[in-house]
Design a protein around this motif. Structure first.
Motif, PDB file in Angstrom:
ATOM      1  N   GLU A   1      15.702   5.109 -13.801  1.00 52.76           N
ATOM      2  CA  GLU A   1      14.268   4.887 -13.676  1.00 52.76           C
ATOM      3  C   GLU A   1      13.746   3.882 -14.700  1.00 52.76           C
ATOM      4  O   GLU A   1      12.569   3.529 -14.679  1.00 52.76           O
ATOM      5  N   ALA A   2      14.629   3.432 -15.593  1.00 50.14           N
ATOM      6  CA  ALA A   2      14.216   2.468 -16.625  1.00 50.14           C
ATOM      7  C   ALA A   2      14.826   1.093 -16.387  1.00 50.14           C
ATOM      8  O   ALA A   2      14.812   0.249 -17.279  1.00 50.14           O
ATOM      9  N   ALA A   3      15.327   0.861 -15.184  1.00 50.89           N
ATOM     10  CA  ALA A   3      16.050  -0.386 -14.889  1.00 50.89           C
ATOM     11  C   ALA A   3      15.074  -1.481 -14.464  1.00 50.89           C
ATOM     12  O   ALA A   3      14.974  -1.824 -13.287  1.00 50.89           O
ATOM     13  N   GLY A   4      14.357  -2.041 -15.410  1.00 56.63           N
ATOM     14  CA  GLY A   4      13.414  -3.109 -15.093  1.00 56.63           C
ATOM     15  C   GLY A   4      14.122  -4.423 -14.804  1.00 56.63           C
ATOM     16  O   GLY A   4      15.251  -4.666 -15.261  1.00 56.63           O
TER      17      GLY A   4
ATOM     18  N   GLN B   1      10.357   1.907  -5.048  1.00 56.15           N
ATOM     19  CA  GLN B   1      10.828   1.980  -6.416  1.00 56.15           C
ATOM     20  C   GLN B   1      11.225   0.605  -6.942  1.00 56.15           C
ATOM     21  O   GLN B   1      10.863   0.216  -8.057  1.00 56.15           O
ATOM     22  N   VAL B   2      11.977  -0.147  -6.145  1.00 54.45           N
ATOM     23  CA  VAL B   2      12.421  -1.458  -6.616  1.00 54.45           C
ATOM     24  C   VAL B   2      11.249  -2.447  -6.671  1.00 54.45           C
ATOM     25  O   VAL B   2      11.226  -3.336  -7.526  1.00 54.45           O
ATOM     26  N   LEU B   3      10.256  -2.282  -5.806  1.00 55.48           N
ATOM     27  CA  LEU B   3       9.062  -3.115  -5.905  1.00 55.48           C
ATOM     28  C   LEU B   3       8.377  -2.911  -7.257  1.00 55.48           C
ATOM     29  O   LEU B   3       7.945  -3.868  -7.904  1.00 55.48           O
TER      30      LEU B   3
ATOM     31  N   GLY C   1      10.735  -4.072 -10.248  1.00 53.70           N
ATOM     32  CA  GLY C   1      10.922  -5.511 -10.285  1.00 53.70           C
ATOM     33  C   GLY C   1       9.647  -6.326 -10.306  1.00 53.70           C
ATOM     34  O   GLY C   1       9.706  -7.556 -10.417  1.00 53.70           O
ATOM     35  N   GLY C   2       8.499  -5.654 -10.206  1.00 51.20           N
ATOM     36  CA  GLY C   2       7.257  -6.413 -10.102  1.00 51.20           C
ATOM     37  C   GLY C   2       7.293  -7.359  -8.904  1.00 51.20           C
ATOM     38  O   GLY C   2       6.723  -8.462  -8.941  1.00 51.20           O
ATOM     39  N   LEU C   3       7.940  -6.918  -7.831  1.00 50.30           N
ATOM     40  CA  LEU C   3       8.199  -7.822  -6.709  1.00 50.30           C
ATOM     41  C   LEU C   3       6.956  -8.094  -5.862  1.00 50.30           C
ATOM     42  O   LEU C   3       6.912  -9.088  -5.133  1.00 50.30           O
ATOM     43  N   ASP C   4       5.956  -7.223  -5.954  1.00 54.00           N
ATOM     44  CA  ASP C   4       4.671  -7.552  -5.315  1.00 54.00           C
ATOM     45  C   ASP C   4       4.143  -8.878  -5.858  1.00 54.00           C
ATOM     46  O   ASP C   4       3.719  -9.756  -5.105  1.00 54.00           O
ATOM     47  N   GLU C   5       4.158  -9.002  -7.184  1.00 54.82           N
ATOM     48  CA  GLU C   5       3.645 -10.216  -7.815  1.00 54.82           C
ATOM     49  C   GLU C   5       4.538 -11.417  -7.511  1.00 54.82           C
ATOM     50  O   GLU C   5       4.049 -12.538  -7.314  1.00 54.82           O
ATOM     51  N   VAL C   6       5.849 -11.189  -7.488  1.00 55.55           N
ATOM     52  CA  VAL C   6       6.760 -12.271  -7.110  1.00 55.55           C
ATOM     53  C   VAL C   6       6.453 -12.744  -5.693  1.00 55.55           C
ATOM     54  O   VAL C   6       6.392 -13.947  -5.416  1.00 55.55           O
ATOM     55  N   GLY C   7       6.220 -11.796  -4.788  1.00 52.35           N
ATOM     56  CA  GLY C   7       5.867 -12.150  -3.413  1.00 52.35           C
ATOM     57  C   GLY C   7       4.562 -12.909  -3.327  1.00 52.35           C
ATOM     58  O   GLY C   7       4.429 -13.839  -2.529  1.00 52.35           O
ATOM     59  N   ASP C   8       3.589 -12.520  -4.143  1.00 48.30           N
ATOM     60  CA  ASP C   8       2.312 -13.243  -4.177  1.00 48.30           C
ATOM     61  C   ASP C   8       2.532 -14.702  -4.579  1.00 48.30           C
ATOM     62  O   ASP C   8       1.966 -15.627  -3.965  1.00 48.30           O
ATOM     63  N   ALA C   9       3.336 -14.899  -5.622  1.00 47.43           N
ATOM     64  CA  ALA C   9       3.584 -16.262  -6.103  1.00 47.43           C
ATOM     65  C   ALA C   9       4.320 -17.086  -5.059  1.00 47.43           C
ATOM     66  O   ALA C   9       4.022 -18.271  -4.866  1.00 47.43           O
TER      67      ALA C   9
ATOM     68  N   VAL D   1      14.572 -15.636   0.568  1.00 43.97           N
ATOM     69  CA  VAL D   1      15.125 -14.852  -0.534  1.00 43.97           C
ATOM     70  C   VAL D   1      14.944 -13.386  -0.176  1.00 43.97           C
ATOM     71  O   VAL D   1      13.845 -12.956   0.187  1.00 43.97           O
ATOM     72  N   ALA D   2      16.034 -12.614  -0.267  1.00 41.46           N
ATOM     73  CA  ALA D   2      15.989 -11.196   0.092  1.00 41.46           C
ATOM     74  C   ALA D   2      16.652 -10.364  -0.994  1.00 41.46           C
ATOM     75  O   ALA D   2      17.770 -10.670  -1.422  1.00 41.46           O
ATOM     76  N   VAL D   3      15.961  -9.326  -1.444  1.00 39.88           N
ATOM     77  CA  VAL D   3      16.544  -8.349  -2.363  1.00 39.88           C
ATOM     78  C   VAL D   3      17.039  -7.188  -1.510  1.00 39.88           C
ATOM     79  O   VAL D   3      16.269  -6.597  -0.747  1.00 39.88           O
ATOM     80  N   VAL D   4      18.325  -6.875  -1.624  1.00 45.73           N
ATOM     81  CA  VAL D   4      18.959  -5.848  -0.795  1.00 45.73           C
ATOM     82  C   VAL D   4      19.543  -4.807  -1.742  1.00 45.73           C
ATOM     83  O   VAL D   4      20.496  -5.075  -2.466  1.00 45.73           O
ATOM     84  N   THR D   5      18.969  -3.608  -1.741  1.00 43.83           N
ATOM     85  CA  THR D   5      19.273  -2.627  -2.775  1.00 43.83           C
ATOM     86  C   THR D   5      19.478  -1.237  -2.191  1.00 43.83           C
ATOM     87  O   THR D   5      18.960  -0.910  -1.114  1.00 43.83           O
ATOM     88  N   GLY D   6      20.211  -0.413  -2.928  1.00 42.52           N
ATOM     89  CA  GLY D   6      20.330   0.982  -2.549  1.00 42.52           C
ATOM     90  C   GLY D   6      19.129   1.807  -2.969  1.00 42.52           C
ATOM     91  O   GLY D   6      18.953   2.941  -2.523  1.00 42.52           O
TER      92      GLY D   6
END
Length: 281
Positions: free
Chosen positions: A40-43, A72-74, A77-85, A62-67
């Motif tokens: 849970e601390a894997a930033g 959780q990974v969003l 990873g702050g991936l919402d913000e990455v997607g916005d950019a 670009v695709a993030v493919v995770t277990g």
């Protein structure tokens, strides 16, 4: 960046030429995020967001493919913000969670997910007894909703606990028609039929896609590597990249990889190089 053979260098050059029609698929843990004892601390690596945004300018997708679960990974990873950019430049970020059972895109902004697999609740009820039998009662159990992951990394003998638990959990999963995915000091039990290789096949089915890169680090990425190898056999420009941690779990990927890099730092250096070379072509 270390090429495994002259073929790896040639494949990289071909991929650079077709970058605009290439999908870059990336695992998260151990690839974009350093391996840590507490899942849970894997930033995400602090440099990764900027690198991914720049990469999206040069490739098809670009695709993030995770277990991990997609939500959780969003968050990690702050991936919402990455997607916005990325969206500001007209590009889309795709996230496939739980080995492809969940899908999120920066354009759609909702996680599409099936119902939990039949048999998972029964497996969960049996799990405490299985952990006691495997002398790993203190293993960390992560309930993902569509799957359950048993982590041994925090135990005094992580590898020994993993070896004891794997046959026990595999037999129980088989009895409930569930699939087992072993990884780095973790055993995941989930619905059968979906894996990272199926995600690769789905993304490669786009008629505009002529190239594929996949970057991973452990056994959970093997099906993706094999699916990319099949695309290569069919004539696509492809590259397989192993994020090496000097652990046995990555050895199967090292044997298949065209490029070997040192953990997340090496992954980001590779992506920077790919971005720069594609921009100059």
């Amino acid at each position: 960046m270390e090429f495994s053979s002259p073929d790896g260098e040639r494949r990289y050059a071909a991929l650079v030429r077709s970058a605009g029609a290439t999908v870059v698929g990336l695992d998260f843990d151990g690839t974009l995020s350093p391996i840590v004892d507490d899942p849970e601390a894997a930033g995400i690596h602090p440099a990764a967001p900027g690198v991914l945004v720049a990469l999206a300018e040069q490739v098809h997708a670009v695709a993030v493919v995770t277990g991990r679960p997609a939500r959780q990974v969003l968050a990690l990873g702050g991936l919402d913000e990455v997607g916005d950019a990325m969206g500001e430049a007209g590009h889309e970020l795709l996230v496939f969670g739980q080995y492809g059972n969940e899908r999120w895109t920066s354009f759609d902004r909702r996680v599409v997910s099936p119902r939990p697999p039949a048999g998972l609740s029964s497996f969960l009820s049996e799990l405490p007894g299985l952990l006691r039998r495997g002398e790993a009662a203190e293993a960390y159990v992560e309930d993902k909703g569509l799957a359950v992951a048993v982590h041994t990394r925090r135990l005094p003998d992580p590898a020994g606990a993993f070896e004891r638990l794997l046959p026990l959990l595999s037999a129980a999963a088989d009895a409930h028609d569930l699939a087992v995915e072993p990884g780095r000091n973790v055993v995941e039990v989930r619905a059968p039929g979906m894996h990272k290789g199926a995600v690769v096949q789905r993304l490669a089915a786009d008629p505009e896609v002529r190239g594929f890169v996949f970057v991973g680090d452990d056994l959970g990425d093997r099906e993706a590597f094999e699916a990319v190898a099949e695309l290569r056999a069919g004539g696509a420009d492809t590259l397989l990249v192993c994020a090496d941690h000097d652990e046995d779990e990555g050895s199967a990927l090292r044997d298949l990889a065209d490029v070997v890099v040192a953990g997340p730092d090496g992954v980001l250096d590779f992506l920077r190089t790919l971005t720069a070379d594609a921009a100059r072509k």
